[in-house]
Enzyme design. Structure first.
Site, short mmCIF file in Angstrom:
data_model
loop_
_atom_site.label_atom_id
_atom_site.label_comp_id
_atom_site.label_asym_id
_atom_site.label_seq_id
_atom_site.Cartn_x
_atom_site.Cartn_y
_atom_site.Cartn_z
N LYS A 24 21.60 -4.62 -21.25
CA LYS A 24 21.34 -5.75 -22.14
C LYS A 24 22.25 -5.71 -23.36
O LYS A 24 22.82 -6.73 -23.77
CB LYS A 24 19.87 -5.76 -22.58
CG LYS A 24 19.49 -6.96 -23.42
CD LYS A 24 18.03 -6.88 -23.88
CE LYS A 24 17.07 -7.16 -22.77
NZ LYS A 24 15.66 -7.30 -23.28
N CYS A 82 2.51 -15.53 -24.42
CA CYS A 82 1.60 -15.31 -25.55
C CYS A 82 0.14 -15.62 -25.23
O CYS A 82 -0.71 -14.74 -25.29
CB CYS A 82 2.04 -16.14 -26.76
SG CYS A 82 3.63 -15.65 -27.44
N LYS A 107 -2.02 -13.33 -22.56
CA LYS A 107 -2.26 -11.94 -22.95
C LYS A 107 -2.97 -11.84 -24.30
O LYS A 107 -3.80 -10.95 -24.51
CB LYS A 107 -0.96 -11.14 -22.97
CG LYS A 107 -0.02 -11.41 -24.13
CD LYS A 107 1.19 -10.50 -24.08
CE LYS A 107 2.12 -10.75 -25.26
NZ LYS A 107 1.51 -10.35 -26.56
#
Length: 433
Positions: free
Chosen positions: A35, A263, A266
């Site tokens: 990454k 979001c 969870k």
């Protein structure tokens, strides 16, 4: 100011780039060398409108850089942000804080001089206390303050939300930490953005309470949609009628197949578990979670109701991500709807403008197509799951000509029923006759 941002996901990368654009010197840190290599080569590992330009301009200006090595970045930082993932823990539904605590352990051995350690990750009440204990145990001599600074970023509009937020919440009672946070967000004072200073635990709870309320609002209008279908009312007009009330507001009153994303699923579950642990159960949120899960699974039934027995039929699907303008597939309704369609004997062919690469790892036996018309070709029914702009003005005559049967199931209500039925389609939507 000098900022170290640990984690280069949606929150970390957007926050780091925006802080750099405010004029701060930001180093983003990630354990994934692939990454970091991609970021240093000018690539962006996530899809977020405008992020590529923002990152490139600040890298060119020398204010933003990326590394796998935390030592120098943390040692010289005025503020170290923890922006790592807090996924749902397997087995019990609590937030998995292992990445947060691992970051705290690493930070503890690297800070030099007074440092503000900021939790940007969404964490349950009391997490800041644990971070403080971890650092004190490893470095009793360290000068630091642990601050809660929750994010309120919508995927697809994250840069705008960071630079022009409704408010900034900062949880700390430490005056030195407050001064650092004021300086970090100083450009927002020019826009008269409210900066809300609270206790750390209050700040942690504000984030969960906000997401839970919005999830509840979505679930409420979805239940009203079911009632509208039963009584012959129009949920869009109901939403407008109640949304114009300033006490309610019109946002998050769009009926659909249920909420998803990184979001709401969870965070609502984590809030429920936290409340249960403290003996203060949140029955409204518990019900919201249950109703939303059931709704996503029930959407395949709406398709079957419109198209008839799905065994041996082909279903075209438009949109796979949980919302438009993102490539995020986490808890997307499509992950429940498509397997349910397949379980009824249907074969599925699908198109999504940005989410297909991720979807290929999460959905089995789906034929991914190059565009909306390929996804519709030969289909017995076409289902709109995600309301991408390019799906809002499809050539309905072309669709009808390429489909085996002209049946359209619009789970986002992006078309007017009369516009579709006048072209010879059988049309089904959410909360409308």
């Amino acid at each position: 100011m000098r900022v170290a941002m640990i984690g280069t996901g949606y929150v970390g990368l957007v926050s780091g780039a925006c802080f750099a654009d405010f004029g701060h010197d930001v180093i983003c840190i990630d354990k994934d060398p692939g990454k970091i290599e991609r970021l240093n080569a000018g690539g962006i590992p996530i899809f977020e409108p405008g992020l590529d330009v923002l990152v490139a301009s600040n890298v060119k200006a020398g204010r933003l850089s990326f590394t796998t090595e935390a030592a120098e970045a943390v040692k010289t930082a005025d503020a170290v942000f923890i922006a790592v993932g807090t996924p749902t823990r397997r087995g019990d539904g609590h937030a998995d804080l292992s990445y947060v605590y691992a970051a705290a352990e690493e930070i503890a051995g690297l800070i030099d001089g007074f440092t503000v350690i900021v939790t940007k990750s969404t964490v349950p009440v009391g997490t800041g206390d644990e971070i403080e204990k971890i650092i004190k145990a490893k470095r009793p001599d360290a000068q630091f303050a642990v601050v809660s600074n929750p994010e309120f970023l919508r995927e697809g509009a994250a840069i705008e939300d960071f630079k022009r937020p409704d408010r900034v919440v900062v949880g700390t009672n430490d005056e030195r930490a407050q001064a650092v946070m004021r300086e970090l967000y100083r450009p927002l004072f020019l826009n008269e953005t409210p900066i809300v200073f609270t206790g750390r635990r209050t700040s942690e709870l504000i984030k969960y309470a906000a997401n839970a309320f919005l999830a509840l609002k979505i679930t409420f209008i979805n239940e009203m949609a079911d009632l509208c279908e039963a009584v012959g009312a129009d949920v869009q007009q109901v939403a407008k009628g109640i949304g114009l009330d300033k006490r309610i507001g019109g946002k998050f009153l769009n009926a659909g197949p249920g909420y998803g994303g990184s979001c709401f699923p969870k965070d609502t579950l984590a809030l429920v578990k936290t409340a249960q642990d403290y003996g203060a159960p949140t029955k409204l949120i518990e019900t919201t979670v249950q109703v939303n899960d059931a709704r996503k699974k029930a959407m395949a039934g709406k398709v079957a109701e419109a198209a008839g027995d799905l065994k041996g039929k082909t279903v075209g699907v438009l949109g796979l991500t949980f919302k438009p303008n993102t490539d995020d597939m986490r808890d997307a309704p499509s992950l429940d709807i498509i397997p349910a369609l397949q379980a009824q004997g249907a074969s599925v062919q699908a198109f999504d403008p940005e989410g297909q690469h991720e979807a290929q790892h999460m959905l089995k036996d789906v034929a991914f197509k190059a565009d909306a018309y390929e996804a519709a070709a030969g289909a017995d029914v076409l289902v709109i799951i995600t309301e991408w702009d390019q799906f809002r003005a499809l050539d309905l005559n072309r669709l009808k000509a390429t489909m085996k049967a002209p049946v359209l199931v619009d789970l986002r209500n992006i078309y007017k029923p009369e516009d579709v039925t006048s072209r010879g389609f059988k049309y089904a939507s959410i909360g409308r006759r």
